[in-house]
Design an enzyme around this catalytic site. Structure first.
Site, PDB file in Angstrom:
ATOM      1  N   GLN A 190       0.850  -1.198   0.000  1.00  0.00           N
ATOM      2  CA  GLN A 190       0.000   0.000   0.000  1.00  0.00           C
ATOM      3  C   GLN A 190       0.880   1.241   0.000  1.00  0.00           C
ATOM      4  OE1 GLN A 190      -1.695   0.643   3.795  1.00  0.00           O
ATOM      5  NE2 GLN A 190      -3.144   2.223   3.151  1.00  0.00           N
ATOM      6  N   SER A 222       1.370   6.656   2.341  1.00  0.00           N
ATOM      7  CA  SER A 222       2.125   7.644   3.110  1.00  0.00           C
ATOM      8  C   SER A 222       3.325   8.162   2.337  1.00  0.00           C
ATOM      9  CB  SER A 222       2.628   7.027   4.413  1.00  0.00           C
ATOM     10  OG  SER A 222       1.549   6.519   5.149  1.00  0.00           O
ATOM     11  N   GLU A 232      -8.781  -1.383   6.044  1.00  0.00           N
ATOM     12  CA  GLU A 232      -7.599  -1.551   6.885  1.00  0.00           C
ATOM     13  C   GLU A 232      -7.977  -1.528   8.363  1.00  0.00           C
ATOM     14  OE1 GLU A 232      -4.557   1.498   6.444  1.00  0.00           O
ATOM     15  OE2 GLU A 232      -3.078   0.127   7.295  1.00  0.00           O
ATOM     16  N   GLU A 246      -4.498   9.236  17.720  1.00  0.00           N
ATOM     17  CA  GLU A 246      -5.106  10.578  17.751  1.00  0.00           C
ATOM     18  C   GLU A 246      -6.132  10.705  16.627  1.00  0.00           C
ATOM     19  OE1 GLU A 246      -1.710  10.084  18.043  1.00  0.00           O
ATOM     20  OE2 GLU A 246      -1.933  10.294  20.206  1.00  0.00           O
TER      21      GLU A 246
HETATM   22  C1  LIG Z   1       4.811  -0.274  11.155  1.00  0.00           C
HETATM   23  C2  LIG Z   1       4.209   0.687  10.198  1.00  0.00           C
HETATM   24  C3  LIG Z   1       3.777   0.237   8.959  1.00  0.00           C
HETATM   25  C4  LIG Z   1       3.234   1.129   8.045  1.00  0.00           C
HETATM   26  N1  LIG Z   1       2.864   0.650   6.834  1.00  0.00           N
HETATM   27  C5  LIG Z   1       2.395   1.519   5.898  1.00  0.00           C
HETATM   28  C6  LIG Z   1       2.065   1.068   4.600  1.00  0.00           C
HETATM   29  O1  LIG Z   1       2.192  -0.108   4.290  1.00  0.00           O
HETATM   30  N2  LIG Z   1       1.636   1.952   3.693  1.00  0.00           N
HETATM   31  C7  LIG Z   1       1.473   3.273   3.986  1.00  0.00           C
HETATM   32  O2  LIG Z   1       1.046   4.028   3.124  1.00  0.00           O
HETATM   33  N3  LIG Z   1       1.783   3.753   5.226  1.00  0.00           N
HETATM   34  C8  LIG Z   1       2.249   2.910   6.185  1.00  0.00           C
HETATM   35  N4  LIG Z   1       2.571   3.373   7.437  1.00  0.00           N
HETATM   36  C9  LIG Z   1       2.492   4.801   7.683  1.00  0.00           C
HETATM   37  C10 LIG Z   1       1.401   5.236   8.622  1.00  0.00           C
HETATM   38  O3  LIG Z   1       0.155   5.154   8.006  1.00  0.00           O
HETATM   39  C11 LIG Z   1       1.724   6.653   9.068  1.00  0.00           C
HETATM   40  O4  LIG Z   1       2.910   6.607   9.805  1.00  0.00           O
HETATM   41  C12 LIG Z   1       0.638   7.260   9.908  1.00  0.00           C
HETATM   42  O5  LIG Z   1      -0.522   7.472   9.157  1.00  0.00           O
HETATM   43  C13 LIG Z   1       1.081   8.577  10.557  1.00  0.00           C
HETATM   44  O6  LIG Z   1       1.666   9.438   9.641  1.00  0.00           O
HETATM   45  P1  LIG Z   1       3.064  10.124   9.991  1.00  0.00           P
HETATM   46  O7  LIG Z   1       3.994   9.053  10.343  1.00  0.00           O
HETATM   47  O8  LIG Z   1       3.411  11.012   8.872  1.00  0.00           O
HETATM   48  O9  LIG Z   1       2.825  10.981  11.261  1.00  0.00           O
HETATM   49  P2  LIG Z   1       2.116  12.450  11.335  1.00  0.00           P
HETATM   50  O10 LIG Z   1       0.841  12.412  10.570  1.00  0.00           O
HETATM   51  O11 LIG Z   1       3.123  13.468  11.000  1.00  0.00           O
HETATM   52  O12 LIG Z   1       1.785  12.478  12.851  1.00  0.00           O
HETATM   53  C14 LIG Z   1       2.730  12.873  13.866  1.00  0.00           C
HETATM   54  C15 LIG Z   1       1.962  13.045  15.166  1.00  0.00           C
HETATM   55  O13 LIG Z   1       0.986  14.082  14.993  1.00  0.00           O
HETATM   56  C16 LIG Z   1      -0.292  13.615  15.308  1.00  0.00           C
HETATM   57  N5  LIG Z   1      -1.283  14.225  14.439  1.00  0.00           N
HETATM   58  C17 LIG Z   1      -1.262  14.387  13.110  1.00  0.00           C
HETATM   59  N6  LIG Z   1      -2.399  14.927  12.678  1.00  0.00           N
HETATM   60  C18 LIG Z   1      -3.176  15.117  13.758  1.00  0.00           C
HETATM   61  C19 LIG Z   1      -4.492  15.625  13.973  1.00  0.00           C
HETATM   62  N7  LIG Z   1      -5.266  16.053  12.970  1.00  0.00           N
HETATM   63  N8  LIG Z   1      -4.949  15.647  15.237  1.00  0.00           N
HETATM   64  C20 LIG Z   1      -4.199  15.206  16.260  1.00  0.00           C
HETATM   65  N9  LIG Z   1      -2.968  14.730  16.130  1.00  0.00           N
HETATM   66  C21 LIG Z   1      -2.461  14.680  14.883  1.00  0.00           C
HETATM   67  C22 LIG Z   1      -0.208  12.110  15.070  1.00  0.00           C
HETATM   68  O14 LIG Z   1      -1.210  11.411  15.785  1.00  0.00           O
HETATM   69  C23 LIG Z   1       1.181  11.795  15.548  1.00  0.00           C
HETATM   70  O15 LIG Z   1       1.175  11.656  16.943  1.00  0.00           O
HETATM   71  C24 LIG Z   1       3.121   2.498   8.368  1.00  0.00           C
HETATM   72  C25 LIG Z   1       3.538   2.942   9.619  1.00  0.00           C
HETATM   73  C26 LIG Z   1       4.095   2.062  10.520  1.00  0.00           C
HETATM   74  C27 LIG Z   1       4.547   2.577  11.841  1.00  0.00           C
END
Ligand SMILES: Cc1cc2nc3c(=O)[nH]c(=O)nc-3n(C[C@H](O)[C@H](O)[C@H](O)COP(=O)(O)OP(=O)(O)OC[C@H]3O[C@@H](n4cnc5c(N)ncnc54)[C@H](O)[C@@H]3O)c2cc1C
Lengths: 374, 400
Positions: free
Chosen positions: B115, B118, B233, B369
């Site tokens: 997928q 991100s 998902e 969150e």
């Molecule tokens: C083990 C693992 C596997 C993954 N596999 C995939 C995959 O296969 N494909 C894929 O596409 N993605 C994948 N991901 C990515 C995952 O979907 C993202 O890490 C996740 O959606 C958070 O995005 P970010 O890491 O950019 O954090 P951010 O969105 O930058 O968030 C950082 C912090 O800010 C908070 N935050 C952000 N927006 C808000 C809001 N509106 N209100 C309150 N708090 C907020 C978050 O909760 C978090 O605490 C994976 C992640 C992990 C850890």
């Protein structure tokens, strides 16, 4: 036992819930409840009579003893609604006492005691605890001795739920080298009841003192010690309280969400602030989990093996859930939530005191650990 | 078909499958192929596409019967992004040709899926993504970077969301594709996580060409398709009924039993946690019962959040119960890509490693969150936050 009666409520149970809710909403006014909670003997007798007319008080009592002969799951529906409204009626006490009578008494005793309990004419309650930390039976001092073909009871029972409004006490006493239960009328010679201010003003507590109270032979339920009956009755009580906890927690969540939608600060509904929204989301998780275990416990009461797990599980999960949700409800309401005028404190007090009734959380967790072989 | 008739149809298909392909003597891939052909891969899908066109509530029955018959169910997590999410996307938004082409090899595990949502600049706010796709005749040319792409290193196909119109507000200018991970211009680099393994990767697209027949749904409909993906998902995570003592809590109970400390406070805390996990499990069961009875309620939405919080708490508690042993990590650390042999993983995963892995639970598949926002707004009806970016053209939205 996931396959035992389903989680999904039947039409009839949904109707029952609706009827009880309507009754409480029309007859039990929060202002009156608050008013009553200032007294030591809170008891909404009108609502009690109404519940009696609906046949709800003896819902679980077999028909031969004047009840409606329903299962515990139906009773659970009623308790959930009562918990939602916190109307002061001694239904948990009455339910626990009648469960004890059913478990311990002879056919004859059941026939003489239960009909008036089931009809609501007599308010009964179980009197088994003597100190703040002990389990029933632990170092109990209340003793029954034989005299003139009857019995004499001496001792003191504390933290008896609804004692100030009860007519009949089911008292645990040392007898025949074990623990037996005795049916003692409030009018009996040598019986005195002292109300004790309760943290939860909507559920009175009291001390029942027996000063060489003389009783007839037939007061000794079953004519032999019956420690299991006490356990059974307290378990039923814990499960009844779990439904109340669910109803109260659900109401707290609803109040909080309504308030978070309508209260504006900084030009926004406070529910749009994540600190508040996320609190509500956590409350939702807690409430949904509590429902699952409370309902599971209700349907497991007829299944002794599963009940060993389901009962302490309900105590553990529902107590914590209600405490969290009722506490957060005050927080979400801000200053108004801290006022006497608001309902939040009724639930908060209920939440705390309920978690302490019929045995401590720790004791139930120990039992759950035993059941799990931990 | 009536409900009863559907049940008979499904039950017959199961019987025939198990008769013709006895699980004990049939190779897993052959069995899965036969299961697909029998319409028992996703029973609610159309006939010929791995289903029988019946209600999705019969999925549970299929699963139950196959488990009872000891059919190969192991190791399916290696293709969870395909079987759990991609399939639902193809069913809802794909063409018949696309379903014919991709569903069967997905189900037999011949093709692994990943997928690609991100990006470094778009995680929770996935609609802010900037990977570009530009049309070139019958093809699209893709440039950009994805990140945290689980399984990309083993995948044949990727579910890819791209930006096709930067002048539209962010939710409008996106388009969804299935991309060949072996195509030219796709570079996959492992990304190591706190356990040392790389389950996920960075994926770079440089002038990667995607034929237009691999576009899913309309140009500009990418967000709609992405939402279907995310919904599948979140059900896949934390939505499935499991047996009592399954997973981390079972390990916690075993750890307690073998620790032999007998400490009462520890035992009570363990039991409290067991109760919370059991409450979550019963809630999942209640949710699936209510779903089957046609009265779904809020209990169906709490699983992902509850599971993330509890799994973190339970695994941390288990490591504490190990005492000083908890300060070690038996497997040690090595930077290596995950093989996704789940039987192997379950055999060797120590509580310490499970503890570390659990920190991802409240991030992957939507952070806790974000889940709380969803529960608060969609389930409880609380107002949303003021949005500064909603109606701006995507290219004018501040990023960082
Ligand atoms: C083990 C693992 C596997 C993954 N596999 C995939 C995959 O296969 N494909 C894929 O596409 N993605 C994948 N991901 C990515 C995952 O979907 C993202 O890490 C996740 O959606 C958070 O995005 P970010 O890491 O950019 O954090 P951010 O969105 O930058 O968030 C950082 C912090 O800010 C908070 N935050 C952000 N927006 C808000 C809001 N509106 N209100 C309150 N708090 C907020 C978050 O909760 C978090 O605490 C994976 C992640 C992990 C850890």
């Amino acid at each position: 036992m996931d396959s035992s009666p389903s989680f999904t409520r039947t039409e009839e149970q949904i109707m029952l819930a609706r009827t009880v809710r309507e009754l409480l909403e029309t007859h039990s006014d929060p202002d009156d409840i608050r008013e009553m909670s200032l007294t030591l003997d809170a008891f909404d007798r009108d609502t009690w009579r109404n519940l009696a007319e609906m046949g709800v008080i003896g819902l679980h009592v077999p028909e031969v003893y004047g009840g409606a002969g329903y299962g515990f799951v139906e009773m659970a529906v009623v308790f959930e609604e009562l918990g939602r409204r916190v109307t002061p009626v001694p239904l948990v006490s009455s339910f626990v006492a009648s469960t004890a009578i059913l478990a311990a008494a002879t056919e004859e005793q059941r026939s003489s005691l239960l009909p008036s309990v089931a009809s609501g004419d007599v308010v009964a309650t179980l009197a088994v605890f003597e100190d703040a930390h002990g389990q029933p039976g632990d170092s109990m001092t209340t003793t029954a001795t034989r005299r003139d073909g009857g019995w004499v009871l001496t001792g003191s029972k504390r933290f008896v739920t609804d004692a100030p409004v009860a007519d009949l006490f089911i008292v645990a006493a040392n007898v025949d080298g074990g623990v037996g239960l005795f049916a003692v009328s409030v009018d009996n010679e040598g019986v005195s009841v002292e109300p004790v201010p309760s943290l939860d003003g909507t559920r009175p507590l009291g001390t029942v003192t027996l000063s060489a109270a003389p009783l007839g032979t037939d007061a000794y339920l079953g004519g032999q010690p019956s420690p299991n009956a006490i356990r059974e009755a307290l378990d039923a009580g814990v499960v009844a309280l779990a439904q109340e906890q669910v109803g109260g927690a659900q109401r707290c969540l609803e109040m909080s969400v309504e308030y978070a939608q309508s209260r504006y600060q900084f030009g926004r509904a406070i529910g749009s602030f994540q600190a508040i929204k996320h609190m509500c989301a956590n409350m939702l998780v807690a409430v949904e989990h509590a429902k699952s275990v409370a309902w599971h416990a209700a349907r497991s009461l007829d299944d002794p093996e599963e009940a060993l797990i389901a009962v302490p599980l309900a105590k553990s999960v529902c107590s914590d859930a209600y405490l969290l949700v009722a506490g957060d409800a005050i927080q979400i309401h801000g200053g108004i939530g801290f006022t006497w005028e608001h309902d939040a404190h009724l639930y908060f007090k209920r939440a705390k005191s309920t978690s302490l009734l019929f045995g401590s959380l720790g004791a139930y967790r120990d039992r759950l650990g035993d059941a799990l072989g931990a | 078909m009536t409900e009863h008739r559907e049940q008979t149809v499904v039950a017959d298909a199961i019987d025939r499958l198990i008769d013709s392909y006895p699980p004990a003597t049939t190779e897993a891939k052959v069995f899965w192929g036969a299961q697909f052909d029998a319409g028992l891969a996703w029973v609610d899908f159309p006939e010929g596409h791995g289903g029988l066109g019946v209600s999705p509530k019969h999925r549970e029955m299929v699963q139950r019967h196959l488990v009872e018959a000891d059919a190969p169910t192991w190791n399916r997590t290696a293709n969870v992004l395909g079987i759990g999410m991609g399939a639902g996307v193809l069913a809802a938004h794909g063409t018949d040709e696309q379903r014919m082409r991709w569903l069967r090899p997905m189900f037999t595990m011949d093709d692994i899926w990943c997928q690609l949502f991100s990006e470094p600049g778009a995680g929770s706010d996935v609609a802010g993504l900037s990977t570009r796709a530009e049309r070139d005749g019958d093809e699209w040319i893709v440039n950009g970077q994805k990140v945290w792409t689980t399984l990309a290193h083993l995948a044949k196909w990727g579910l890819l969301v791209t930006r096709t119109d930067p002048d539209q507000p962010k939710h409008k200018g996106m388009t969804y594709f299935v991309v060949d991970m072996e195509a030219e211009g796709v570079e996959i680099l492992p990304l190591y996580q706190i356990t040392g393994e790389a389950e996920f990767n960075e994926v770079f697209f440089s002038d990667t060409r995607i034929p237009d027949d691999q576009r899913i749904d309309d140009v500009g409909a990418g967000w709609r398709v992405a939402m279907t993906t995310l919904m599948n998902e979140r059900v896949a995570i934390g939505g499935n009924p499991v047996p009592r003592n399954h997973g981390a809590i079972g390990v916690a109970m075993d750890t307690w039993a073998s620790s032999g400390t007998g400490d009462q406070a520890t035992r009570r805390e363990l039991v409290r946690l067991w109760g919370e996990v059991e409450a979550m499990r019963l809630t999942t069961l209640r949710a699936s019962e209510n779903m089957k009875a046609g009265v779904p309620g809020p209990e169906g939405s709490t699983g992902k959040l509850a599971w993330a919080d509890l799994n973190k708490e339970v695994t941390s508690f288990t490591v504490s119960m190990l005492g000083l042993e908890g300060a070690t990590i038996p497997e040690g650390y090595a930077l290596e890509a995950t093989t996704y042999d789940t039987r192997e993983i379950e055999r060797v995963m120590s509580p310490q490693r499970h503890f570390l892995r659990s920190r991802a639970n409240s991030i992957e598949g939507g952070t806790s969150e974000i889940m709380r926002n969803i529960l608060g707004e969609r389930v409880l009806g609380l107002p949303g936050e003021p949005r500064v970016d909603k109606d701006l053209p995507w290219k004018e939205v501040p990023r960082g």
